[in-house]
Motif scaffolding. Structure first.
Motif, PDB file in Angstrom:
ATOM      1  N   ARG A 182       0.840  -1.211   0.000  1.00 35.59           N
ATOM      2  CA  ARG A 182       0.000   0.000   0.000  1.00 35.59           C
ATOM      3  C   ARG A 182       0.865   1.247   0.000  1.00 35.59           C
ATOM      4  NH1 ARG A 182      -3.774   0.574   4.679  1.00 35.59           N
ATOM      5  NH2 ARG A 182      -4.506   2.303   3.407  1.00 35.59           N
ATOM      6  N   ARG A 183       1.899   1.270   0.855  1.00 37.09           N
ATOM      7  CA  ARG A 183       2.782   2.437   0.913  1.00 37.09           C
ATOM      8  C   ARG A 183       3.510   2.633  -0.407  1.00 37.09           C
ATOM      9  NH1 ARG A 183       3.773   0.244   5.905  1.00 37.09           N
ATOM     10  NH2 ARG A 183       5.867  -0.496   5.377  1.00 37.09           N
ATOM     11  N   TRP A 184       4.024   1.545  -0.962  1.00 37.29           N
ATOM     12  CA  TRP A 184       4.757   1.645  -2.226  1.00 37.29           C
ATOM     13  C   TRP A 184       3.852   2.117  -3.360  1.00 37.29           C
ATOM     14  CZ3 TRP A 184       7.943  -3.531  -2.306  1.00 37.29           C
ATOM     15  CH2 TRP A 184       9.028  -3.420  -1.433  1.00 37.29           C
ATOM     16  N   LEU A 185       2.674   1.534  -3.463  1.00 40.08           N
ATOM     17  CA  LEU A 185       1.764   1.888  -4.556  1.00 40.08           C
ATOM     18  C   LEU A 185       1.301   3.345  -4.471  1.00 40.08           C
ATOM     19  CD1 LEU A 185      -0.277  -1.416  -4.632  1.00 40.08           C
ATOM     20  CD2 LEU A 185       1.256  -0.600  -6.445  1.00 40.08           C
ATOM     21  N   ALA A 186       1.364   3.926  -3.286  1.00 43.83           N
ATOM     22  CA  ALA A 186       0.973   5.320  -3.101  1.00 43.83           C
ATOM     23  C   ALA A 186       2.113   6.303  -3.410  1.00 43.83           C
ATOM     24  CB  ALA A 186       0.478   5.539  -1.670  1.00 43.83           C
ATOM     25  N   GLN A 187       3.331   5.800  -3.535  1.00 45.53           N
ATOM     26  CA  GLN A 187       4.465   6.681  -3.847  1.00 45.53           C
ATOM     27  C   GLN A 187       4.278   7.271  -5.245  1.00 45.53           C
ATOM     28  OE1 GLN A 187       7.113   7.610  -1.983  1.00 45.53           O
ATOM     29  NE2 GLN A 187       6.262   6.463  -0.263  1.00 45.53           N
ATOM     30  N   PRO A 188       4.519   8.566  -5.414  1.00 43.06           N
ATOM     31  CA  PRO A 188       4.298   9.191  -6.728  1.00 43.06           C
ATOM     32  C   PRO A 188       5.056   8.507  -7.876  1.00 43.06           C
ATOM     33  CG  PRO A 188       4.597  10.879  -5.062  1.00 43.06           C
ATOM     34  CD  PRO A 188       4.880   9.559  -4.390  1.00 43.06           C
ATOM     35  N   HIS A 189       6.281   8.051  -7.638  1.00 41.09           N
ATOM     36  CA  HIS A 189       7.043   7.422  -8.727  1.00 41.09           C
ATOM     37  C   HIS A 189       6.462   6.071  -9.134  1.00 41.09           C
ATOM     38  CE1 HIS A 189       8.966   5.208  -5.415  1.00 41.09           C
ATOM     39  NE2 HIS A 189       9.393   4.351  -6.329  1.00 41.09           N
ATOM     40  N   VAL A 190       5.672   5.452  -8.270  1.00 37.28           N
ATOM     41  CA  VAL A 190       4.998   4.186  -8.584  1.00 37.28           C
ATOM     42  C   VAL A 190       3.590   4.464  -9.100  1.00 37.28           C
ATOM     43  CG1 VAL A 190       4.132   1.998  -7.647  1.00 37.28           C
ATOM     44  CG2 VAL A 190       6.350   2.894  -6.887  1.00 37.28           C
ATOM     45  N   ALA A 191       2.857   5.322  -8.403  1.00 40.43           N
ATOM     46  CA  ALA A 191       1.444   5.588  -8.741  1.00 40.43           C
ATOM     47  C   ALA A 191       1.283   6.102 -10.168  1.00 40.43           C
ATOM     48  CB  ALA A 191       0.852   6.584  -7.746  1.00 40.43           C
ATOM     49  N   ARG A 192       2.298   6.790 -10.688  1.00 40.15           N
ATOM     50  CA  ARG A 192       2.209   7.299 -12.057  1.00 40.15           C
ATOM     51  C   ARG A 192       2.028   6.173 -13.072  1.00 40.15           C
ATOM     52  NH1 ARG A 192       6.831  10.694 -15.296  1.00 40.15           N
ATOM     53  NH2 ARG A 192       5.623  10.917 -17.210  1.00 40.15           N
ATOM     54  N   TRP A 193       2.611   5.001 -12.785  1.00 36.29           N
ATOM     55  CA  TRP A 193       2.598   3.886 -13.741  1.00 36.29           C
ATOM     56  C   TRP A 193       1.713   2.731 -13.295  1.00 36.29           C
ATOM     57  CZ3 TRP A 193       4.370   6.167 -17.720  1.00 36.29           C
ATOM     58  CH2 TRP A 193       5.393   7.101 -17.602  1.00 36.29           C
ATOM     59  N   TRP A 194       1.461   2.605 -12.003  1.00 32.01           N
ATOM     60  CA  TRP A 194       0.638   1.521 -11.461  1.00 32.01           C
ATOM     61  C   TRP A 194      -0.647   2.151 -10.948  1.00 32.01           C
ATOM     62  CZ3 TRP A 194       2.271  -3.697  -9.891  1.00 32.01           C
ATOM     63  CH2 TRP A 194       3.512  -4.047 -10.432  1.00 32.01           C
ATOM     64  N   ASN A 195      -1.733   1.928 -11.624  1.00 36.12           N
ATOM     65  CA  ASN A 195      -3.009   2.529 -11.272  1.00 36.12           C
ATOM     66  C   ASN A 195      -3.754   1.587 -10.331  1.00 36.12           C
ATOM     67  OD1 ASN A 195      -5.108   4.421 -11.404  1.00 36.12           O
ATOM     68  ND2 ASN A 195      -6.100   3.291 -13.052  1.00 36.12           N
ATOM     69  N   HIS A 196      -3.411   1.640  -9.050  1.00 38.43           N
ATOM     70  CA  HIS A 196      -4.009   0.725  -8.067  1.00 38.43           C
ATOM     71  C   HIS A 196      -4.754   1.500  -6.998  1.00 38.43           C
ATOM     72  CE1 HIS A 196      -2.590  -3.426  -8.776  1.00 38.43           C
ATOM     73  NE2 HIS A 196      -1.642  -2.827  -9.458  1.00 38.43           N
ATOM     74  N   ASP A 197      -5.811   0.895  -6.526  1.00 34.58           N
ATOM     75  CA  ASP A 197      -6.503   1.364  -5.335  1.00 34.58           C
ATOM     76  C   ASP A 197      -5.585   1.016  -4.162  1.00 34.58           C
ATOM     77  OD1 ASP A 197      -8.099   1.641  -3.071  1.00 34.58           O
ATOM     78  OD2 ASP A 197      -9.761   0.443  -3.862  1.00 34.58           O
ATOM     79  N   THR A 198      -5.128   2.017  -3.416  1.00 33.00           N
ATOM     80  CA  THR A 198      -4.179   1.771  -2.331  1.00 33.00           C
ATOM     81  C   THR A 198      -4.844   1.603  -0.972  1.00 33.00           C
ATOM     82  OG1 THR A 198      -3.806   4.142  -2.045  1.00 33.00           O
ATOM     83  CG2 THR A 198      -2.307   2.958  -3.526  1.00 33.00           C
ATOM     84  N   SER A 199      -6.172   1.505  -0.957  1.00 34.00           N
ATOM     85  CA  SER A 199      -6.846   1.213   0.305  1.00 34.00           C
ATOM     86  C   SER A 199      -6.512  -0.225   0.713  1.00 34.00           C
ATOM     87  CB  SER A 199      -8.361   1.366   0.151  1.00 34.00           C
ATOM     88  OG  SER A 199      -8.881   0.326  -0.679  1.00 34.00           O
ATOM     89  N   ALA A 200      -6.700  -0.535   1.976  1.00 31.63           N
ATOM     90  CA  ALA A 200      -6.457  -1.900   2.447  1.00 31.63           C
ATOM     91  C   ALA A 200      -7.309  -2.894   1.660  1.00 31.63           C
ATOM     92  CB  ALA A 200      -6.754  -2.000   3.945  1.00 31.63           C
ATOM     93  N   GLU A 201      -8.563  -2.523   1.396  1.00 26.88           N
ATOM     94  CA  GLU A 201      -9.461  -3.407   0.661  1.00 26.88           C
ATOM     95  C   GLU A 201      -8.991  -3.579  -0.786  1.00 26.88           C
ATOM     96  OE1 GLU A 201     -10.480  -0.553   2.261  1.00 26.88           O
ATOM     97  OE2 GLU A 201     -11.183  -1.553   4.084  1.00 26.88           O
ATOM     98  N   GLY A 202      -8.545  -2.485  -1.406  1.00 25.21           N
ATOM     99  CA  GLY A 202      -8.091  -2.548  -2.790  1.00 25.21           C
ATOM    100  C   GLY A 202      -6.855  -3.412  -2.959  1.00 25.21           C
TER     101      GLY A 202
END
Length: 187
Positions: free
Chosen positions: A16-36
């Motif tokens: 969750r923390r990694w997927l929310a990082q701007p350098h990751v989120a730009r390319w990985w379009n993931h819901d970063t909630s615990a449920e997602g």
């Protein structure tokens, strides 16, 4: 030393923390909630889907994530790639990888190519039927395609693919590496 292990549900807060990082989120379009994250990574962690999510470790500390799967296990994705490459290039033994470096302080330090090289080598060992590894990457993601080139993959095509993230655009390069010949094989 780069090693890895399968992702478990205990790793989801880190993902969750990694997927929310701007350098990751730009390319990985993931819901970063615990449920997602549980929805997106849970089935593989529990062995319910035919893929691998691997937590990459650098000297025992979390560095990134590699996802690895056989393209034939995902027929729609196989058809999309075959439309760009031709069906003969996307065989039943073709694998694919996706990857990220989660810690922003580790980006740009040469770990991406090392991680990719290690994952490709392990693919030949872990999946004896694997004939090639194909990796599509958005044209806009220069850091990613340069890492693939430094890791020894060659660009074999350019075409339109459905992006993981809308910001990435549809234009993709496709990189490939074939299983090396065994000693004594004609090549």
């Amino acid at each position: 030393m780069i090693t890895w292990r399968r992702v478990t549900e205990d790793d989801f807060p880190l993902l969750r923390r990694w997927l929310a990082q701007p350098h990751v989120a730009r390319w990985w379009n993931h819901d970063t909630s615990a449920e997602g994250v549980a929805r997106d990574f849970g089935p593989v962690a529990r062995g319910e889907e035919p893929a691998e999510d691997l937590l990459v470790l650098l000297d025992g500390r979390p560095l990134g994530l590699v996802q690895r799967c056989r393209i034939a296990d995902h027929p729609e994705y196989r058809a999309e790639l075959a439309a760009v490459l031709g069906a003969a290039e996307v065989t039943g033994g073709t694998m694919t990888l996706d990857y990220l470096i989660g810690d922003p302080t580790q980006v740009g330090r040469g770990y991406g190519p090392r991680m990719i090289r290690a994952a490709v080598r392990a693919t030949w060992r872990d999946h004896p039927y694997a004939t090639a590894v194909l990796v599509p990457v958005p044209v806009a993601n220069r850091a990613s395609w340069r890492a693939l080139e430094k890791a020894g993959l060659g660009r074999v095509a350019e075409g339109e693919l459905e992006p993981d993230s809308p910001a990435a655009g549809r234009a993709h390069y496709i990189y490939r590496v074939a299983r090396p010949a065994e000693p004594g094989e004609d090549g």
